[in-house]
Scaffold this motif. Structure first.
Motif, mmCIF file in Angstrom:
data_model
loop_
_atom_site.group_PDB
_atom_site.id
_atom_site.type_symbol
_atom_site.label_atom_id
_atom_site.label_comp_id
_atom_site.label_asym_id
_atom_site.label_seq_id
_atom_site.Cartn_x
_atom_site.Cartn_y
_atom_site.Cartn_z
ATOM 1 N N ILE A 260 22.882 -56.348 95.000
ATOM 2 C CA ILE A 260 23.704 -55.516 94.115
ATOM 3 C C ILE A 260 23.529 -55.946 92.666
ATOM 4 O O ILE A 260 23.441 -55.111 91.752
ATOM 5 C CB ILE A 260 25.181 -55.585 94.541
ATOM 6 C CG1 ILE A 260 25.364 -54.934 95.927
ATOM 7 C CG2 ILE A 260 26.086 -54.916 93.521
ATOM 8 C CD1 ILE A 260 26.765 -55.061 96.476
ATOM 9 N N ALA A 261 23.468 -57.269 92.444
ATOM 10 C CA ALA A 261 23.282 -57.767 91.075
ATOM 11 C C ALA A 261 21.933 -57.341 90.509
ATOM 12 O O ALA A 261 21.837 -56.922 89.354
ATOM 13 C CB ALA A 261 23.416 -59.288 91.049
ATOM 14 N N ILE A 262 20.881 -57.428 91.348
ATOM 15 C CA ILE A 262 19.550 -57.022 90.884
ATOM 16 C C ILE A 262 19.517 -55.531 90.593
ATOM 17 O O ILE A 262 19.011 -55.083 89.559
ATOM 18 C CB ILE A 262 18.485 -57.396 91.933
ATOM 19 C CG1 ILE A 262 18.358 -58.926 92.046
ATOM 20 C CG2 ILE A 262 17.143 -56.786 91.589
ATOM 21 C CD1 ILE A 262 17.446 -59.373 93.151
ATOM 22 N N LEU A 263 20.082 -54.736 91.529
ATOM 23 C CA LEU A 263 20.099 -53.286 91.327
ATOM 24 C C LEU A 263 20.936 -52.917 90.114
ATOM 25 O O LEU A 263 20.542 -52.081 89.288
ATOM 26 C CB LEU A 263 20.642 -52.605 92.586
ATOM 27 C CG LEU A 263 20.700 -51.067 92.546
ATOM 28 C CD1 LEU A 263 19.306 -50.491 92.362
ATOM 29 C CD2 LEU A 263 21.322 -50.524 93.833
ATOM 30 N N GLY A 264 22.103 -53.554 89.985
ATOM 31 C CA GLY A 264 22.948 -53.265 88.829
ATOM 32 C C GLY A 264 22.288 -53.674 87.524
ATOM 33 O O GLY A 264 22.356 -52.932 86.529
ATOM 34 N N GLY A 265 21.646 -54.847 87.524
ATOM 35 C CA GLY A 265 20.947 -55.278 86.313
ATOM 36 C C GLY A 265 19.804 -54.343 85.951
ATOM 37 O O GLY A 265 19.595 -54.029 84.776
ATOM 38 N N THR A 266 19.076 -53.869 86.981
ATOM 39 C CA THR A 266 17.985 -52.929 86.721
ATOM 40 C C THR A 266 18.505 -51.622 86.142
ATOM 41 O O THR A 266 17.940 -51.077 85.187
ATOM 42 C CB THR A 266 17.207 -52.672 88.015
ATOM 43 O OG1 THR A 266 16.739 -53.917 88.562
ATOM 44 C CG2 THR A 266 16.023 -51.769 87.756
ATOM 45 N N LEU A 267 19.577 -51.108 86.732
ATOM 46 C CA LEU A 267 20.158 -49.860 86.211
ATOM 47 C C LEU A 267 20.678 -50.058 84.793
ATOM 48 O O LEU A 267 20.549 -49.162 83.944
ATOM 49 C CB LEU A 267 21.286 -49.399 87.135
ATOM 50 C CG LEU A 267 20.862 -48.935 88.533
ATOM 51 C CD1 LEU A 267 22.094 -48.556 89.364
ATOM 52 C CD2 LEU A 267 19.909 -47.739 88.444
ATOM 53 N N LEU A 268 21.282 -51.228 84.538
ATOM 54 C CA LEU A 268 21.786 -51.502 83.191
ATOM 55 C C LEU A 268 20.634 -51.537 82.179
ATOM 56 O O LEU A 268 20.742 -50.973 81.078
ATOM 57 C CB LEU A 268 22.529 -52.837 83.173
ATOM 58 C CG LEU A 268 23.133 -53.262 81.818
ATOM 59 C CD1 LEU A 268 24.145 -52.224 81.350
ATOM 60 C CD2 LEU A 268 23.778 -54.626 81.917
ATOM 61 N N ILE A 269 19.531 -52.177 82.562
ATOM 62 C CA ILE A 269 18.359 -52.197 81.690
ATOM 63 C C ILE A 269 17.854 -50.785 81.432
ATOM 64 O O ILE A 269 17.511 -50.413 80.302
ATOM 65 C CB ILE A 269 17.246 -53.068 82.297
ATOM 66 C CG1 ILE A 269 17.687 -54.532 82.353
ATOM 67 C CG2 ILE A 269 15.949 -52.939 81.515
ATOM 68 C CD1 ILE A 269 16.715 -55.431 83.080
ATOM 69 N N GLY A 270 17.828 -49.963 82.513
ATOM 70 C CA GLY A 270 17.388 -48.587 82.358
ATOM 71 C C GLY A 270 18.286 -47.796 81.425
ATOM 72 O O GLY A 270 17.806 -47.030 80.580
ATOM 73 N N LEU A 271 19.608 -47.984 81.563
ATOM 74 C CA LEU A 271 20.540 -47.260 80.693
ATOM 75 C C LEU A 271 20.401 -47.705 79.238
ATOM 76 O O LEU A 271 20.425 -46.875 78.313
ATOM 77 C CB LEU A 271 21.970 -47.475 81.189
ATOM 78 C CG LEU A 271 22.332 -46.820 82.522
ATOM 79 C CD1 LEU A 271 23.743 -47.212 82.940
ATOM 80 C CD2 LEU A 271 22.218 -45.293 82.426
ATOM 81 N N VAL A 272 20.255 -49.015 79.033
ATOM 82 C CA VAL A 272 20.080 -49.517 77.663
ATOM 83 C C VAL A 272 18.799 -48.971 77.055
ATOM 84 O O VAL A 272 18.776 -48.523 75.896
ATOM 85 C CB VAL A 272 20.071 -51.061 77.664
ATOM 86 C CG1 VAL A 272 19.664 -51.592 76.291
ATOM 87 C CG2 VAL A 272 21.439 -51.596 78.043
ATOM 88 N N PHE A 273 17.714 -48.964 77.835
ATOM 89 C CA PHE A 273 16.452 -48.435 77.330
ATOM 90 C C PHE A 273 16.569 -46.948 77.048
ATOM 91 O O PHE A 273 16.042 -46.453 76.046
ATOM 92 C CB PHE A 273 15.344 -48.693 78.355
ATOM 93 C CG PHE A 273 13.966 -48.385 77.839
ATOM 94 C CD1 PHE A 273 13.221 -49.363 77.217
ATOM 95 C CD2 PHE A 273 13.430 -47.119 77.964
ATOM 96 C CE1 PHE A 273 11.957 -49.084 76.720
ATOM 97 C CE2 PHE A 273 12.174 -46.825 77.474
ATOM 98 C CZ PHE A 273 11.433 -47.810 76.859
ATOM 99 N N LEU A 274 17.266 -46.226 77.941
ATOM 100 C CA LEU A 274 17.430 -44.789 77.743
ATOM 101 C C LEU A 274 18.169 -44.505 76.448
ATOM 102 O O LEU A 274 17.797 -43.603 75.684
ATOM 103 C CB LEU A 274 18.187 -44.194 78.936
ATOM 104 C CG LEU A 274 18.522 -42.695 78.851
ATOM 105 C CD1 LEU A 274 17.244 -41.872 78.874
ATOM 106 C CD2 LEU A 274 19.424 -42.288 80.009
#
Length: 538
Positions: A260-274
């Motif tokens: 969950i932490a990895i998936l959440g961190g990945t999504l957070l990175i994606g949102l920040v990049f977006l």
């Protein structure tokens, strides 16, 4: 400025029709790759499986060391003669083969198996029937219960061997020799040995376990037992390492939290990049298309820039768009002025020529001469306008030469004008970053304007400050009316058109100074006209 479909096709030609992934696709692919790195390390590099095997070897060493200590004490208590013991424990400069000093009470054995590099041996060879020494057989019988109790808890397989490698305790292999097993042979020589061997499963493993190499091996550890400096026997221990899938299932809470932490961190990175990169880029693309379609209101800052670099890119793009728009407007206005200025003398020339053609024979000589003079005068004005247009074009496209001059040197290039007196009150030798020829053109136009507006005296003062030189050019002429002050730098604006003025002199001056990072402006004066020129210090 309006860009048509043709301009868009030019851009498409430069970009080409080669397929290119969208930014969002590249970002998603990178994030998926980053998210899969833990799994790559887990299954392909066998990092976790290797750790489980090292852990298993360390546990077997600890268990074997405890059994070896008990066995050594039993040998001492039994009073077995040294002749029945094995070879002497090897020495190397006062140290054992594991590098521990014999004088030290601590002799640790570190795990040394590596699933990624060690060769996995075949299944353990079966024992060969042999004769057991009664003294060692009695010790084995006394320790058999301890081995069985230990095995029920640790799930490890224990074999206790005498100095000749014969099993004296260990289930149904008692009386069989394992001296030909490679790791046992090393231990009988007094050296610790461990090995990875293929395991013989009692039942088929679950299909999911097939992804793990660690489920198909068994760890074997052989520890020599030292009594009075000789090998008194070997503790041979083996166990299958914990399965990675089973171990992860046992840690499923932590694994789930990590996932969950990895998936959440990945999504957070994606949102920040977006938000910081992708969205501003798409907004800038949309803004570009709107500007290309001629929408003037689109030339404004983006609502959200995301990063400093994107803000700088947007500012640079909008600045370019504003300059192109201003250049387009200037060209359109300039073309209107040019057509108007050229149309008047052309119309006059055409009318006079037609009158001379149609009625010239019936005109008096004086009238015919007047029309001819009009044609010559208007043709001369056209010639003058064309020359001034060429001068303006050269000034606007002039590249700085890097030369320098001074006010005094520029005035020395001008012809002597008896109508005006020019005085340099101060700063005549200050170095200006402009060539003498161009500085002379600037001063000549200003002096000519002053002379045509009734000036008799021109005074020039120069001073430097903060890397720039300020030059004040003042005259004692009639000055410029307040209603005309805002238009004096407009092309073709002149109040003396009837006397041959083209209204382009100050435009040429302004273009020359801009090309040399300079400025010119009209400043207030109690009498006459005063211009302030600024240029970089050479």
């Amino acid at each position: 400025m309006r860009l048509t479909t043709s301009s868009k096709s030019i851009g498409s030609k430069w970009i080409g029709r080669k397929w290119r992934p969208r930014l969002a696709t590249v970002v998603v692919a990178i994030l998926i790759l980053v998210m899969s790195l833990p799994l790559v390390g887990l299954f392909f590099f066998r990092l976790y499986e290797n750790q489980l095997i090292r852990q298993t070897e360390a546990e077997l060493i600890a268990q074997g060391a405890a059994i070896a200590a008990i066995y050594a004490q039993e040998v001492r208590d039994a009073g077995i003669s040294p002749e029945k013991l094995g070879v002497a424990m090897p020495l190397a400069n006062g140290t054992t083969s594991r590098g521990a000093n014999l004088d030290s009470p601590y002799r640790p054995i570190e795990p040394q198996l590596d699933l990624a590099s060690d060769y996995v041996l075949q299944t353990r060879p079966v024992g060969i029937p042999a004769t057991v020494d009664p003294a060692f057989a009695a010790i084995g019988a006394r320790l058999a219960g301890i081995l069985d109790a230990t095995q029920k808890t640790t799930l490890a397989g224990f074999r206790l061997l005498d100095p000749r490698g014969v099993v004296i305790a260990g289930r149904d292999e008692i009386g069989q020799s394992l001296a030909e097993v490679e790791e046992v042979r090393e231990a009988l020589a007094g050296r610790y040995a461990s090995a990875l061997r293929l395991r013989i499963p009692n039942q088929p493993p679950p299909p999911l376990y097939s992804v793990s190499r660690g489920t198909r091996v068994r760890v074997f550890v052989a520890l020599p037992v030292a009594v009075d400096g000789k090998v008194a026997g070997v503790v041979f221990v083996s166990r299958t390492p914990n399965n990675i899938i089973k171990h992860l299932y046992g840690e499923r809470g932590k694994v789930t939290a990590a996932a969950i932490a990895i998936l959440g961190g990945t999504l957070l990175i994606g949102l920040v990049f977006l938000r910081t990169v992708s969205r501003p880029i798409y907004a800038l693309i949309d803004r570009t298309q709107r500007i290309a379609a001629g929408e003037r209101s689109a030339i404004r800052p983006l609502d959200h820039h995301g990063t400093r670099e994107m803000a700088e890119l947007s500012a640079a793009f909008l600045d370019m768009a504003e300059r192109l728009q201003a250049r387009s407007d200037a060209i359109q206005t300039f073309a209107t002025h040019v057509s108007h200025e050229l149309k008047s003398p052309l119309t006059a020339i055409q009318g006079a020529a037609e009158l001379l053609r149609d009625s010239g024979s019936g005109m008096a000589d004086e009238e015919r001469r007047r029309f001819s003079d009009n044609i010559v005068t208007d043709a001369g004005r056209l010639n003058l306008l064309v020359r001034r247009l060429l001068d303006l074009a050269r000034a606007e496209n002039l590249a700085p030469s890097g030369e320098s001059t001074s006010v005094g040197a520029a005035l020395a290039l001008l012809p002597v004008d008896t109508r005006l007196a020019v005085e340099v009150e101060a700063g005549g030798d200050l170095a200006l970053r402009i060539s003498s020829e161009n500085a002379a053109i600037v001063l000549a136009n200003l002096i000519d304007n002053s002379a045509r507006h009734g000036a008799i005296l021109i005074s020039i003062t120069a001073a430097s400050a903060s890397g720039r030189v300020s030059v004040l050019v003042s005259d004692d002429g009639a000055g410029i009316s307040p209603s005309n002050q805002a238009r004096i730098f407009e092309p073709f604006f002149t109040t003396r058109r009837s006397t041959g003025g083209t209204g382009m002199g100050l435009g040429i001056v302004l273009a020359l100074l801009k090309a040399h990072d300079g400025t010119i402006r009209l400043v207030d004066s109690e009498r006459g006209t005063r211009f302030e020129i600024t240029l970089p210090v050479a």
